[in-house]
Design a protein around this motif. Structure first.
Motif, mmCIF file in Angstrom:
data_model
loop_
_atom_site.group_PDB
_atom_site.id
_atom_site.type_symbol
_atom_site.label_atom_id
_atom_site.label_comp_id
_atom_site.label_asym_id
_atom_site.label_seq_id
_atom_site.Cartn_x
_atom_site.Cartn_y
_atom_site.Cartn_z
ATOM 1 N N THR A 40 44.822 -12.810 -1.611
ATOM 2 C CA THR A 40 44.525 -13.754 -2.706
ATOM 3 C C THR A 40 44.597 -13.229 -4.195
ATOM 4 O OG1 THR A 40 41.967 -13.788 -2.465
ATOM 5 C CG2 THR A 40 43.225 -15.479 -1.074
ATOM 6 N N LEU A 41 44.113 -11.973 -4.339
ATOM 7 C CA LEU A 41 44.079 -11.419 -5.416
ATOM 8 C C LEU A 41 45.454 -11.172 -5.826
ATOM 9 C CD1 LEU A 41 41.097 -8.912 -5.430
ATOM 10 C CD2 LEU A 41 41.389 -10.868 -6.877
ATOM 11 N N MET A 42 46.270 -10.849 -4.956
ATOM 12 C CA MET A 42 47.355 -10.436 -5.200
ATOM 13 C C MET A 42 48.548 -11.589 -5.722
ATOM 14 S SD MET A 42 50.408 -8.882 -2.276
ATOM 15 C CE MET A 42 50.609 -10.526 -1.624
ATOM 16 N N ALA A 43 48.064 -12.646 -4.779
ATOM 17 C CA ALA A 43 48.794 -14.166 -5.301
ATOM 18 C C ALA A 43 48.548 -14.211 -6.478
ATOM 19 C CB ALA A 43 48.666 -14.938 -4.269
ATOM 20 N N THR A 44 46.997 -14.336 -6.927
ATOM 21 C CA THR A 44 46.757 -14.817 -8.415
ATOM 22 C C THR A 44 47.602 -13.959 -9.416
ATOM 23 O OG1 THR A 44 44.757 -15.388 -7.383
ATOM 24 C CG2 THR A 44 44.988 -15.573 -9.616
ATOM 25 N N PHE A 45 47.655 -12.698 -9.057
ATOM 26 C CA PHE A 45 48.077 -11.770 -10.141
ATOM 27 C C PHE A 45 49.536 -11.937 -10.455
ATOM 28 C CE2 PHE A 45 50.315 -7.846 -10.924
ATOM 29 C CZ PHE A 45 49.684 -7.534 -11.970
ATOM 30 N N ASN A 91 51.266 -19.991 -4.957
ATOM 31 C CA ASN A 91 50.819 -20.849 -3.879
ATOM 32 C C ASN A 91 51.697 -20.532 -2.669
ATOM 33 O OD1 ASN A 91 49.178 -22.143 -5.643
ATOM 34 N ND2 ASN A 91 51.007 -23.572 -6.426
ATOM 35 N N CYS A 92 53.002 -20.049 -2.407
ATOM 36 C CA CYS A 92 53.648 -19.744 -1.431
ATOM 37 C C CYS A 92 52.783 -18.638 -0.624
ATOM 38 C CB CYS A 92 54.970 -19.246 -1.921
ATOM 39 S SG CYS A 92 56.177 -20.540 -1.930
ATOM 40 N N ILE A 93 52.287 -17.496 -1.180
ATOM 41 C CA ILE A 93 51.724 -16.518 -0.714
ATOM 42 C C ILE A 93 50.215 -17.058 -0.034
ATOM 43 C CG2 ILE A 93 50.476 -14.266 -1.067
ATOM 44 C CD1 ILE A 93 52.628 -13.467 -3.116
ATOM 45 N N LEU A 94 49.635 -17.743 -0.723
ATOM 46 C CA LEU A 94 48.195 -18.547 -0.446
ATOM 47 C C LEU A 94 48.785 -19.299 0.757
ATOM 48 C CD1 LEU A 94 46.545 -19.407 -3.528
ATOM 49 C CD2 LEU A 94 46.228 -17.187 -2.140
#
Lengths: 73, 444
Positions: free
Chosen positions: B292-297, B309-312
């Motif tokens: 989630t941290l990675m996706a947000t970053f 959003n795809c990663i989440l």
């Protein structure tokens, strides 16, 4: 299972999904009892049993001590 | 494919009624393709579901810490996963029974009960990690976990309780296909094909060398790629789908394709982690790297909200896939040992115990995640250790069963080369699992 219906010139095949096919007779283990094993295999399995029991106790001890630490830091 | 020439039908066209729900095709090639499409499922599902929420976390972290330098490991693990799962395919097709039933019948009550209890414990702990991931992603997307987690739990129960194996399989295959999005994400996140391909075929030391942390992560990757529940799941799945002796080669192909897919998706996850590292992700104080941290970053550093959003959503997809496969392996195993009716083809009324175990596993794991301050870190550590301890012993039983000529006869037992390959895999896994268990147990 695909079944060849007609020979040349126009071969036809029936393809049936496994779930809708006639059940086939499988190999049954019901009448065989437990597996016949050599002494070395039996010994290895006893050793494995001992290893798993010891590791299980170690893990339980470790988890309980971590849980106590979690509740009372 | 079993071809039976049937003279009764000769020169009669297709006026004679086909077998129930059979399909008539004109070419051999089409019949083979159709047959493969009918058989495909258990292999792809078990392999793609293996990339569950925990695996997403492990692979992205591997990319974040070591870039693309561990890609060779994925290539190395490909044949290992295939050969191990191919054995359960053979056993499942030959006997039409699940793995738990086979251990119980051929090794006696002690090992049968031990394997069942061990499987239930490790499966339950893994399930908790799946729901923890769902809760974490829901929080990141602004959905309260108190809504998201029970909703997902109910959806998981609903999809299995339809009384149709095919309905469950199609829904699960759709979730597997969603993983293709990982590849679409990896293209903009990656640095072209040259680097990854070179690191895949030329083994290199991880960034910073083979340190203790690197070894731990390598062991975690191996443990994530070959998990005990997979053996029980695929054999029961093959038995529930009633695959025939003639389907063996197609199910092998299904498993092989699945093993390639799982490694390709894992590489894409590593590329995402590598992108976060290259773009200088900084972790908040006291927080470890997570998807989630990675996706947000990545979403806020040039790749846009679509990638975020795809990663989440892919993390949730992984958690759902893992949860359904793991809960089913528990329910099938329990039903086999207890002698209860245990099939997705049966309605809830006809197999109440089987569905009760499935629903109980899902509900308890979801409930535990919702308890405030639940010791989730402790559970994650326990999963790694218990799975690490259990895996080699589970594979030893598999190996012994596949050498059981009294049961399988000459047709299905391992060939000498099978045994060589499998014993090498067992020794490797035993060593790695012992190191992992020791590392976790000894760490403060």
């Amino acid at each position: 299972m695909a079944v060849l219906l007609k020979t040349n010139p126009d071969e036809l095949y029936y393809v049936v999904h496994p779930l809708f096919d006639e059940p086939e007779e499988k190999i049954s283990a019901d009448d065989l009892g437990t597996m016949k094993m050599s002494k070395s295999v039996k010994l290895a399995l006893y050793a494995l049993r001992g290893y798993l029991i010891i590791m299980g106790l170690l893990v339980s001890y470790h988890v309980v001590s971590l849980a106590i630490h979690h509740v009372m830091p | 494919m079993n071809l039976i020439k049937n003279d009764n039908f000769a020169n009669k066209g297709i006026s004679t009624p086909p077998p129930p729900k059979g399909r008539v095709v004109r070419s051999r090639w089409t019949s083979r393709l159709l047959l493969f499409l009918m058989v495909v499922g258990p292999g792809v599902i078990v392999m793609v579901a293996d990339n569950d929420a925990g695996a997403v976390s492990t692979y992205t972290q591997a990319g974040y810490q070591y870039g693309t330098t561990l890609f060779w490991l994925m290539l190395l693990l490909l044949p290992c996963t295939y050969f191990v799962q191919e054995m359960v395919v053979r056993l499942g097709i030959a006997t039409g029974e699940g793995h738990a039933a086979m251990i119980y019948k051929r090794f006696g009550k002690w090992w049968g009960v031990f394997s069942l209890v061990d499987l239930q414990v490790v499966n339950f702990l893994t399930l908790v990690t799946e729901f923890a991931a769902i809760s974490m992603v829901a929080t990141a997307m602004g959905v309260p976990p108190l809504i998201a987690v029970p909703f997902m739990a109910l959806a998981l129960i609903a999809v299995a309780c339809t009384g149709s194996y095919l309905r469950w399989e199609r829904a699960t295959i759709a979730l597997c296909i969603l993983n293709v999005v990982w590849l679409l994400i990896a293209i903009p996140l990656g640095r072209g094909a040259q680097h990854p391909v070179r690191n895949m075929f030329l083994p290199t030391a991880p960034l910073g060398g083979f340190t203790g942390d690197a070894m731990f992560l390598i062991i975690a990757i191996v443990g994530t790629t070959i998990a005990p529940w997979q053996l029980f799941f695929q054999q029961s799945c093959v038995a529930d789908k009633r695959l025939r002796f003639s389907d063996l080669k197609w199910e092998r192909l299904d498993t092989f394709i699945g093993s390639i897919l799982t490694q390709v998706f894992a590489v894409a996850m590593m590329i995402a982690g590598d992108a976060a590292r290259r773009h200088g992700i900084s972790l908040p104080a006291g927080k470890d790297f997570d998807p989630t941290l990675m996706a947000t970053f990545l979403g806020t550093h040039g790749f846009g909200p679509v990638v975020r959003n795809c990663i989440l959503l892919l993390t949730v997809d992984a958690a759902i896939l893992g949860a359904t496969a793991i809960s089913l392996s528990s329910a099938w195993a329990y039903g086999e040992v207890k002698g209860w009716p245990h099939s997705l083809e049966l309605s809830v009324r006809k197999a109440p115990g089987f569905y009760a175990i499935y629903a109980l596993c899902v509900a308890m794991a979801a409930g535990l995640v919702l308890i405030p301050k639940a010791p989730l870190e402790l559970i994650i550590i326990s999963v790694q250790v218990v799975a690490g301890i259990m895996l080699p012993s589970a594979i030893i039983f598999l190996q012994l069963l596949l050498n059981d000529k009294e049961l399988l006869g000459e047709r299905f037992v391992n060939k000498p080369w099978n045994n060589w390959v499998n014993w090498i895999i067992i020794i490797l896994l035993f060593s790695l699992s012992f190191i992992l268990a020791a590392q976790v147990l000894l760490q403060r």
